[in-house]
Design a protein around this motif. Structure first.
Motif, PDB file in Angstrom:
ATOM      1  N   MET A 188       0.824  -1.211   0.000  1.00 14.91           N
ATOM      2  CA  MET A 188       0.000   0.000   0.000  1.00 14.91           C
ATOM      3  C   MET A 188       0.858   1.262   0.000  1.00 14.91           C
ATOM      4  O   MET A 188       0.507   2.243  -0.647  1.00 14.91           O
ATOM      5  CB  MET A 188      -0.969  -0.035   1.167  1.00 14.91           C
ATOM      6  N   ARG A 189       1.992   1.235   0.708  1.00 16.16           N
ATOM      7  CA  ARG A 189       2.882   2.407   0.692  1.00 16.16           C
ATOM      8  C   ARG A 189       3.449   2.650  -0.695  1.00 16.16           C
ATOM      9  O   ARG A 189       3.768   3.778  -1.053  1.00 16.16           O
ATOM     10  CB  ARG A 189       4.007   2.244   1.709  1.00 16.16           C
ATOM     11  N   LEU A 190       3.566   1.590  -1.479  1.00 10.37           N
ATOM     12  CA  LEU A 190       4.064   1.737  -2.853  1.00 10.37           C
ATOM     13  C   LEU A 190       2.943   2.058  -3.840  1.00 10.37           C
ATOM     14  O   LEU A 190       3.206   2.298  -5.012  1.00 10.37           O
ATOM     15  CB  LEU A 190       4.778   0.448  -3.292  1.00 10.37           C
ATOM     16  N   GLY A 191       1.701   2.016  -3.384  1.00  9.33           N
ATOM     17  CA  GLY A 191       0.573   2.312  -4.264  1.00  9.33           C
ATOM     18  C   GLY A 191       0.292   1.217  -5.275  1.00  9.33           C
ATOM     19  O   GLY A 191      -0.193   1.495  -6.369  1.00  9.33           O
ATOM     20  N   LEU A 192       0.580  -0.035  -4.916  1.00  7.05           N
ATOM     21  CA  LEU A 192       0.358  -1.156  -5.825  1.00  7.05           C
ATOM     22  C   LEU A 192      -0.899  -1.921  -5.435  1.00  7.05           C
ATOM     23  O   LEU A 192      -1.301  -1.911  -4.270  1.00  7.05           O
ATOM     24  CB  LEU A 192       1.557  -2.112  -5.784  1.00  7.05           C
ATOM     25  N   THR A 193      -1.483  -2.600  -6.400  1.00  8.70           N
ATOM     26  CA  THR A 193      -2.598  -3.501  -6.118  1.00  8.70           C
ATOM     27  C   THR A 193      -2.029  -4.896  -5.877  1.00  8.70           C
ATOM     28  O   THR A 193      -0.872  -5.172  -6.202  1.00  8.70           O
ATOM     29  CB  THR A 193      -3.591  -3.558  -7.289  1.00  8.70           C
ATOM     30  N   GLN A 194      -2.862  -5.778  -5.338  1.00  7.72           N
ATOM     31  CA  GLN A 194      -2.426  -7.160  -5.155  1.00  7.72           C
ATOM     32  C   GLN A 194      -2.066  -7.772  -6.505  1.00  7.72           C
ATOM     33  O   GLN A 194      -1.083  -8.510  -6.612  1.00  7.72           O
ATOM     34  CB  GLN A 194      -3.518  -7.985  -4.472  1.00  7.72           C
ATOM     35  N   GLU A 234       1.753 -10.087 -10.300  1.00 12.18           N
ATOM     36  CA  GLU A 234       2.295 -10.110 -11.659  1.00 12.18           C
ATOM     37  C   GLU A 234       3.810  -9.920 -11.645  1.00 12.18           C
ATOM     38  O   GLU A 234       4.550 -10.637 -12.332  1.00 12.18           O
ATOM     39  CB  GLU A 234       1.639  -9.018 -12.497  1.00 12.18           C
ATOM     40  N   ARG A 235       4.287  -8.980 -10.846  1.00 15.41           N
ATOM     41  CA  ARG A 235       5.721  -8.695 -10.800  1.00 15.41           C
ATOM     42  C   ARG A 235       6.517  -9.836 -10.167  1.00 15.41           C
ATOM     43  O   ARG A 235       7.676 -10.057 -10.510  1.00 15.41           O
ATOM     44  CB  ARG A 235       5.969  -7.391 -10.051  1.00 15.41           C
ATOM     45  N   VAL A 236       5.890 -10.553  -9.230  1.00 11.48           N
ATOM     46  CA  VAL A 236       6.562 -11.678  -8.579  1.00 11.48           C
ATOM     47  C   VAL A 236       6.481 -12.928  -9.452  1.00 11.48           C
ATOM     48  O   VAL A 236       7.357 -13.782  -9.402  1.00 11.48           O
ATOM     49  CB  VAL A 236       5.950 -11.935  -7.182  1.00 11.48           C
ATOM     50  N   GLY A 237       5.413 -13.009 -10.245  1.00  9.37           N
ATOM     51  CA  GLY A 237       5.230 -14.179 -11.100  1.00  9.37           C
ATOM     52  C   GLY A 237       4.388 -15.261 -10.446  1.00  9.37           C
ATOM     53  O   GLY A 237       4.627 -16.448 -10.661  1.00  9.37           O
ATOM     54  N   ARG A 261      11.691 -12.588  -4.314  1.00  9.39           N
ATOM     55  CA  ARG A 261      11.063 -11.702  -5.312  1.00  9.39           C
ATOM     56  C   ARG A 261      10.137 -10.699  -4.645  1.00  9.39           C
ATOM     57  O   ARG A 261      10.075  -9.532  -5.034  1.00  9.39           O
ATOM     58  CB  ARG A 261      10.286 -12.539  -6.325  1.00  9.39           C
ATOM     59  N   LEU A 262       9.385 -11.153  -3.632  1.00  8.39           N
ATOM     60  CA  LEU A 262       8.497 -10.237  -2.909  1.00  8.39           C
ATOM     61  C   LEU A 262       9.291  -9.117  -2.245  1.00  8.39           C
ATOM     62  O   LEU A 262       8.875  -7.957  -2.265  1.00  8.39           O
ATOM     63  CB  LEU A 262       7.683 -10.996  -1.856  1.00  8.39           C
ATOM     64  N   CYS A 263      10.424  -9.463  -1.657  1.00  7.27           N
ATOM     65  CA  CYS A 263      11.269  -8.438  -1.032  1.00  7.27           C
ATOM     66  C   CYS A 263      11.687  -7.390  -2.061  1.00  7.27           C
ATOM     67  O   CYS A 263      11.649  -6.186  -1.779  1.00  7.27           O
ATOM     68  CB  CYS A 263      12.504  -9.072  -0.403  1.00  7.27           C
ATOM     69  N   ASP A 264      12.071  -7.834  -3.247  1.00  7.87           N
ATOM     70  CA  ASP A 264      12.479  -6.902  -4.305  1.00  7.87           C
ATOM     71  C   ASP A 264      11.311  -6.033  -4.751  1.00  7.87           C
ATOM     72  O   ASP A 264      11.434  -4.811  -4.858  1.00  7.87           O
ATOM     73  CB  ASP A 264      13.049  -7.657  -5.508  1.00  7.87           C
ATOM     74  N   VAL A 265      10.172  -6.652  -5.001  1.00  6.28           N
ATOM     75  CA  VAL A 265       9.002  -5.915  -5.507  1.00  6.28           C
ATOM     76  C   VAL A 265       8.476  -4.938  -4.460  1.00  6.28           C
ATOM     77  O   VAL A 265       8.112  -3.804  -4.780  1.00  6.28           O
ATOM     78  CB  VAL A 265       7.892  -6.899  -5.947  1.00  6.28           C
TER      79      VAL A 265
END
Length: 150
Positions: free
Chosen positions: A22-28, A33-36, A59-63
């Motif tokens: 939420m702090r990054l303004g992303l949706t689930q 999608e970014r994690v795959g 990957r979650l840590c990176d995203v």
């Protein structure tokens, strides 16, 4: 009776992931999608129903721009997350990202047809009006404030 350790860990992980997202303004869906991974899988993680595999944790840590310690609740606190860009500089709105995901799933012939429809619609849209000036009238005074003598 206290909850088992893995349930507590699931809950801590889910809350930390949701906060970072939420702090990054992303949706689930954006994160998934970014994690795959499937959006439903990421949703279960955020709700504290499951934990990611090790490769997906990285990957979650990176995203999400957080450390694994933060997500697992063993670190001293959240790592700094870059603030969201101003509206004119945001990479994409959530609506645009959803549309892009839908378009990526189309076969080439359908994508071409959608592109033609969009071009036709955009060509007949009126120009966006300039914002109307805002009238700044003062509200009528209905009661005077009393000053207390003190």
């Amino acid at each position: 009776m206290p909850a088992p350790v893995n349930e507590k860990l699931n809950t801590v992980f889910g809350a930390a992931a949701r906060d970072a997202r939420m702090r990054l303004g992303l949706t689930q869906a954006d994160v998934a999608e970014r994690v795959g991974i499937a959006m439903e899988v990421y949703s279960r993680m955020e709700r504290g129903r499951m934990l990611p595999r090790a490769q997906n944790l990285r990957r979650l840590c990176d995203v999400l721009s957080v450390s694994a310690d933060v997500l697992l609740g063993v670190g001293p606190g959240p790592s700094p997350v870059p603030p969201r860009a101003p509206p004119g500089q945001q990479e994409e709105s959530a609506e645009l990202r959803r549309l892009l995901r839908t378009l990526r799933e189309l076969e080439p012939a359908r994508l071409t047809a959608v592109a033609r429809v969009v071009k036709a619609v955009v060509s007949v849209l009126p120009d966006a009006p300039s914002p109307a000036p805002v009238s700044r009238k003062k509200a009528p005074v209905t009661a005077k404030k009393r000053r207390s003598a003190g």
